[in-house]
Design an enzyme around this catalytic site. Structure first.
Site, PDB file in Angstrom:
ATOM      1  N   ALA A  48       0.846  -1.214   0.000  1.00 28.41           N
ATOM      2  CA  ALA A  48       0.000   0.000   0.000  1.00 28.41           C
ATOM      3  C   ALA A  48       0.872   1.250   0.000  1.00 28.41           C
ATOM      4  CB  ALA A  48      -0.914  -0.014   1.220  1.00 28.41           C
ATOM      5  N   TYR A  89       3.909   1.417  -1.072  1.00 30.86           N
ATOM      6  CA  TYR A  89       4.592   1.459  -2.378  1.00 30.86           C
ATOM      7  C   TYR A  89       3.658   2.091  -3.413  1.00 30.86           C
ATOM      8  CZ  TYR A  89       7.027  -0.234  -6.579  1.00 30.86           C
ATOM      9  OH  TYR A  89       7.675  -0.312  -7.783  1.00 30.86           O
ATOM     10  N   SER A 110      24.821 -23.038 -26.475  1.00 26.09           N
ATOM     11  CA  SER A 110      24.061 -23.885 -25.547  1.00 26.09           C
ATOM     12  C   SER A 110      25.046 -24.810 -24.847  1.00 26.09           C
ATOM     13  CB  SER A 110      23.020 -24.696 -26.328  1.00 26.09           C
ATOM     14  OG  SER A 110      23.666 -25.324 -27.410  1.00 26.09           O
ATOM     15  N   LYS A 146      20.320 -24.607 -12.362  1.00 23.50           N
ATOM     16  CA  LYS A 146      19.934 -24.343 -13.747  1.00 23.50           C
ATOM     17  C   LYS A 146      18.427 -24.027 -13.755  1.00 23.50           C
ATOM     18  CE  LYS A 146      20.396 -26.141 -18.456  1.00 23.50           C
ATOM     19  NZ  LYS A 146      18.992 -25.907 -18.847  1.00 23.50           N
ATOM     20  N   ARG A 196      17.431 -15.402 -26.536  1.00 27.45           N
ATOM     21  CA  ARG A 196      18.615 -16.060 -27.103  1.00 27.45           C
ATOM     22  C   ARG A 196      18.404 -16.290 -28.591  1.00 27.45           C
ATOM     23  NH1 ARG A 196      19.783 -21.021 -28.642  1.00 27.45           N
ATOM     24  NH2 ARG A 196      21.947 -21.756 -28.565  1.00 27.45           N
ATOM     25  N   LYS A 229      30.833 -24.807 -14.111  1.00 26.01           N
ATOM     26  CA  LYS A 229      31.711 -23.974 -14.937  1.00 26.01           C
ATOM     27  C   LYS A 229      33.094 -23.919 -14.327  1.00 26.01           C
ATOM     28  CE  LYS A 229      27.822 -20.951 -15.897  1.00 26.01           C
ATOM     29  NZ  LYS A 229      27.143 -19.675 -15.654  1.00 26.01           N
TER      30      LYS A 229
HETATM   31  C1  LIG Z   1      27.793 -19.961 -19.702  1.00 26.42           C
HETATM   32  O1  LIG Z   1      26.628 -20.371 -20.400  1.00 26.42           O
HETATM   33  C2  LIG Z   1      25.539 -20.684 -19.661  1.00 26.42           C
HETATM   34  N1  LIG Z   1      25.525 -20.587 -18.312  1.00 26.42           N
HETATM   35  C3  LIG Z   1      24.401 -20.907 -17.623  1.00 26.42           C
HETATM   36  N2  LIG Z   1      24.371 -20.805 -16.269  1.00 26.42           N
HETATM   37  C4  LIG Z   1      23.251 -21.122 -15.594  1.00 26.42           C
HETATM   38  N3  LIG Z   1      23.245 -21.016 -14.255  1.00 26.42           N
HETATM   39  N4  LIG Z   1      22.119 -21.552 -16.216  1.00 26.42           N
HETATM   40  C5  LIG Z   1      22.102 -21.673 -17.550  1.00 26.42           C
HETATM   41  N5  LIG Z   1      20.977 -22.097 -18.163  1.00 26.42           N
HETATM   42  C6  LIG Z   1      23.245 -21.356 -18.324  1.00 26.42           C
HETATM   43  N6  LIG Z   1      23.262 -21.458 -19.688  1.00 26.42           N
HETATM   44  C7  LIG Z   1      24.379 -21.137 -20.361  1.00 26.42           C
HETATM   45  C8  LIG Z   1      24.407 -21.237 -21.874  1.00 26.42           C
END
Ligand SMILES: COc1nc2nc(N)nc(N)c2nc1C
Length: 310
Positions: A30, A32, A78, A111, A132, A283
């Site tokens: 409210a 806000y 991808s 993810k 994308r 990663k």
């Molecule tokens: C570096 O590329 C990416 N990193 C990602 N990281 C997360 N957490 N989730 C994704 N779907 C993802 N997709 C790609 C192509």
């Protein structure tokens, strides 16, 4: 009233950030709404005081006839997929074969089951948002992405140029409520939150997108003019400092065993999350090592997606 408009804009953007980016509301809905009503009234009387990052500029007026297709500066690739522990160990072996004798650390992230988007910021201002698409060309959905309150219209620093990538998604409770409303209205239901998010972002009327309660988690710097932090984990921390919404449940792991353990923890508790995830992403943490590992035509060599069993 110029001072009042600027004060209101700063205050509302602050409450927006707390609520939609940090999930830590600081005022009631409210209160806000009251602030927004006052700002809307003042901006109506003094249109010359409207700025692109004013919270009143989130829901564009015009219905679009379609989306133009726009090129990405760097292809949005991808991810390769891993379906079990063996695939993960194979990924680790391959990474280490390219980096003989070097220490390798991984970052493991959730993810999010949504759709990939790319945001462009120039001097800290949001200037473009795109899907994308096919990786080379996306659809320009800037007007619709501006309606997502978890996306800042202005960063905390005037970075010359920054492209940031991440996932737009619809929280589970919004998905359930949306389908209930569609059931009531005799409209076809969405099969899952990802389809609902994609359908909501492809609306030609931004007012419909604005009503779908979408959110984002951003996960990578796509392109930047200027220096990047040395590691992916530090990149995420820096994006957070800029006011960008980052998923907090990521972890740096020193070995593939730690990666496997972290993944099994989340496989067990994935349904407790207020949004859908379809796996984890692993990663290499060092951006310098990522650079040397490079990419194949389709996917980075330095990252892999671990897919949970459906
Ligand atoms: C570096 O590329 C990416 N990193 C990602 N990281 C997360 N957490 N989730 C994704 N779907 C993802 N997709 C790609 C192509």
């Amino acid at each position: 009233s110029k001072a009042r408009v600027e004060a209101l804009r700063r205050e509302i953007n602050h409450h927006n950030y707390q609520y939609y980016v940090l999930d830590q509301p600081t005022i009631t809905d409210a209160q806000y709404d009251q602030l927004m009503q006052e700002l809307l009234r003042l901006e109506e009387r003094h249109p010359e005081l409207v700025t692109p990052d004013s919270p009143t500029q989130r829901v564009g007026g015009q219905v679009q006839r379609g989306f133009s297709s726009v090129p990405h500066k760097i292809p949005m690739l991808s991810l390769g997929n891993a379906f079990g522990e063996g695939d993960l160990r194979e990924f680790d072996r391959r990474v280490r074969s390219y980096l003989p004798g070097e220490e390798v650390k991984y970052v493991v992230e959730l993810k999010i089951d949504g759709l990939a988007i790319s945001l462009w910021y120039e001097k800290g201002l949001l200037v473009r948002g795109a899907t994308r698409g096919d990786g080379e060309l996306g659809e320009d959905i800037t007007i619709n992405l501006k309606t997502i309150r978890a996306i800042p219209l202005r960063l905390t620093q005037e970075v010359p140029f920054l492209e940031v990538r991440g996932e737009a998604y619809m929280p589970k409770d919004s998905f359930v409520r949306l389908n209930e409303a569609r059931e009531e209205a005799g409209e076809p239901l969405f099969a899952n939150p990802r389809n609902a998010a994609a359908g909501s972002l492809r609306q030609l009327d931004p007012k419909i997108t604005a009503a779908r309660n979408l959110s984002v988690f951003m996960y990578a710097i796509g392109y930047i003019e200027g220096a990047k932090p040395p590691s992916h984990a530090e990149s995420l921390a820096w994006l957070k400092e800029l006011g960008i919404r980052i998923n907090p449940d990521h972890q740096v792991c020193g070995s593939i065993d730690e990666v496997i353990d972290f993944i099994s923890q989340w496989q067990a508790k994935r349904y407790q999350l207020p949004y859908a995830i379809d796996g984890m992403v692993i990663k290499v943490n060092s951006l310098e090592q990522q650079q040397r590992l490079g990419t194949t035509m389709k996917s980075p060599r330095w990252a892999i997606a671990y897919k949970f069993p459906a």
